[in-house]
Design a protein around this motif. Structure first.
Motif, PDB file in Angstrom:
ATOM      1  N   THR A  51       0.800  -1.233   0.000  1.00 11.32           N
ATOM      2  CA  THR A  51       0.000   0.000   0.000  1.00 11.32           C
ATOM      3  C   THR A  51       0.827   1.275   0.000  1.00 11.32           C
ATOM      4  O   THR A  51       0.271   2.358  -0.209  1.00 11.32           O
ATOM      5  N   HIS A  80      -3.926   5.364   1.118  1.00 11.22           N
ATOM      6  CA  HIS A  80      -5.280   4.861   0.839  1.00 11.22           C
ATOM      7  C   HIS A  80      -5.470   4.543  -0.643  1.00 11.22           C
ATOM      8  O   HIS A  80      -6.315   3.711  -0.990  1.00 11.22           O
ATOM      9  N   GLU A 100      -4.990   0.819  -1.279  1.00 12.05           N
ATOM     10  CA  GLU A 100      -5.689  -0.163  -0.461  1.00 12.05           C
ATOM     11  C   GLU A 100      -6.259  -1.262  -1.354  1.00 12.05           C
ATOM     12  O   GLU A 100      -6.869  -0.999  -2.388  1.00 12.05           O
TER      13      GLU A 100
END
Length: 499
Positions: free
Chosen positions: A101, A105, A108
């Motif tokens: 990752t 985010h 993700e």
């Protein structure tokens, strides 16, 4: 066995004090016990579910060889010198079938389809990837506070930062969760957290370790690095990982005479007496250099002088431009490299069905954190038609001059000695709203990346508040073996005691 080294773990396996499974289980237990504390380190984002399975396979392999006789086991360990040893992996290095990752985010749900070359070589040598370590998002930061999954805390004092961007890897080693861990460097992201956490951290020569499978930040600057409790914890993994890689045209074999020894022998007193060491005036007299850091650095210089080394204060004016040159180049390359994260090819996608432009804007706006956005904006600004000739080309010119002057300096001097960072670790939240103060944490480290040379953070002492302070042993390209031997002598001390 709270904290163990690579060599002590190998010795424990040889003596049957522990099995590989027990060794890995102890690392996992250390992680789980930390989760129960009031302020967990947040060094690991994930412990790999198959780590114990891999360790059992190592035990089975060892047992099969032992059943065939001592020679069979000896041959196995010659091929797999790290058999059963767990290690941490920074979250921007690919491990096949595992989440990757970059602490963002926007990635993700992304699973790495292959092993990075550095991972594959360690796995082939029998090492067991324990889990992925926290970092600043896309390796952009100096404190690991810019992670989408929360900051990593300093194991020495949990109200302080662990450094960055490889703070999770440094904290994992410093807290005894693993004997060594991988990080990455673009401008100091291994040495800085190593200094803050009181461990050894090596930034190797550019090209010594393949970048295949490592998420790019600044391609002309990036390099994998290694953390360890001792110089030997770095030497063996480094020897295994180094060398030319078919998948990375920038990778290089170690030149003859520069091979990495493991265990690394301490530099002999006669060799210390022949050392001619340069201390850059720009660092020794830098504005903002903490008094206690300066005092510890003076003690390190005294230690070298007592062993007969010559130390000279050297004026290198171009170093004053290194931090500006570095950030222009690094942010320009980052803006280019991160353009691939568009909601189509990798990770998360935010699609309201209103066309590509909307998908692109929404995905990147929601996926990237504030610091990554800041660097993308600055990088694209620098690369714009109006300014690329003014800033980027000028920065590349400064870089070329830094490379020339540092290379010329190493023709006269054996190494450069300087603090790793102008200050010890700072408190969590102290600099997150002041990007310039955060960027200046790298003021003593970036010249190494710009010159593509090698540097090792060496734990040198502690402040009155108990915070670790590191110094750098920096050398020319492919000087890793000598730097580690110097550090081994420092580590064991003049009377054989641990420093």
């Amino acid at each position: 066995m709270k904290q163990y080294t690579v060599l002590s773990a190998l010795q424990a396996l040889e003596n049957k004090t522990y099995t590989c499974e027990e060794l890995v289980a102890k690392s996992i237990d250390c992680f789980e016990q930390d989760l129960k504390t009031d302020a967990p380190l947040n060094a690991f984002l994930e412990i790999y579910a198959d780590a114990l399975v891999q360790a059992r396979r190592c035990d089975e392999e060892r047992d099969r060889a032992l059943a065939q006789g001592p020679d069979a086991l000896k041959n196995l360990l010659a091929k797999k010198p790290l058999l059963g040893i767990p290690f941490g992996v920074k979250d921007n290095i690919s491990v096949r079938g595992k989440s990757l990752t970059c602490a963002s985010h926007i990635l993700e749900g992304y699973t790495a389809p292959y092993n990075a070359t550095v991972i594959q070589r360690l796995v082939d040598a029998g090492a067991v990837p324990l889990g992925r370590c926290n970092q600043d998002e896309f390796a952009m930061g100096s404190s690991t506070e810019y992670s989408a999954y929360g900051p990593t805390r300093n194991p020495i004092n949990r109200t302080y930062v662990a450094g960055g961007s490889s703070g999770g890897s440094a904290a994992a080693v410093a807290s005894g969760m693993v004997p060594f861990a991988l990080g990455t460097e673009t401008g100091g992201s291994v040495r800085l957290p190593a200094s803050y956490c009181g461990v050894y951290g090596l930034k190797p020569t550019y090209g010594l370790l393949s970048r295949w499978g490592i998420t790019a930040f600044g391609s002309s600057l990036d390099q994998a690095g290694v953390f360890g409790v001792t110089p030997d914890d770095i030497a063996l993994p480094l020897r295994i990982m180094s060398g030319k890689d078919f998948y990375d045209d920038t990778s290089e074999d170690i030149p003859a005479g520069c091979e990495i020894n493991s265990p690394c022998p301490p530099l002999a007193d006669t060799e210390f007496a022949s050392l001619k060491i340069a201390v850059p005036r720009q660092f020794a007299e830098a504005k903002g250099l903490d008094e206690e850091v300066a005092g510890i650095f003076e003690k390190v210089q005294t230690w070298f002088k007592e062993r007969g080394s010559s130390i000279e204060l050297v004026d290198i004016p171009v170093l004053d431009a290194s931090i500006a040159s570095y950030y222009v180049i690094a942010l320009s390359e980052a803006a280019s490299n991160l353009s691939r994260f568009d909601g189509i090819r990798y990770g998360n996608r935010k699609d309201r069905g209103e066309g590509y432009d909307d998908l692109f804007i929404q995905t990147r706006s929601e996926g990237f954190g504030a610091e990554v956005k800041r660097r993308i904006i600055i990088g694209n600004y620098v690369l714009s038609d109006q300014f690329s000739g003014t800033y980027y080309k000028r920065a590349m010119g400064v870089r070329a001059r830094i490379q020339r002057e540092i290379a010329a300096l190493y023709k006269t001097y054996s190494c450069i000695l300087c603090p790793t960072c102008p200050t010890p670790a700072f408190k969590l939240g102290q600099k997150t709203e002041d990007p310039m103060a955060m960027y200046l944490s790298d003021m003593f480290t970036v010249f190494v990346n710009l010159s593509r040379t090698a540097s090792l953070n060496v734990p040198a002492g502690t402040t009155s508040a108990g915070l670790p302070v590191g110094v750098q042993f920096a050398g020319p390209m492919f000087s890793e073996n000598r730097l580690l031997s110097m550090a081994k002598a420092w580590h064991t001390g003049r009377n054989g005691e641990k420093k």
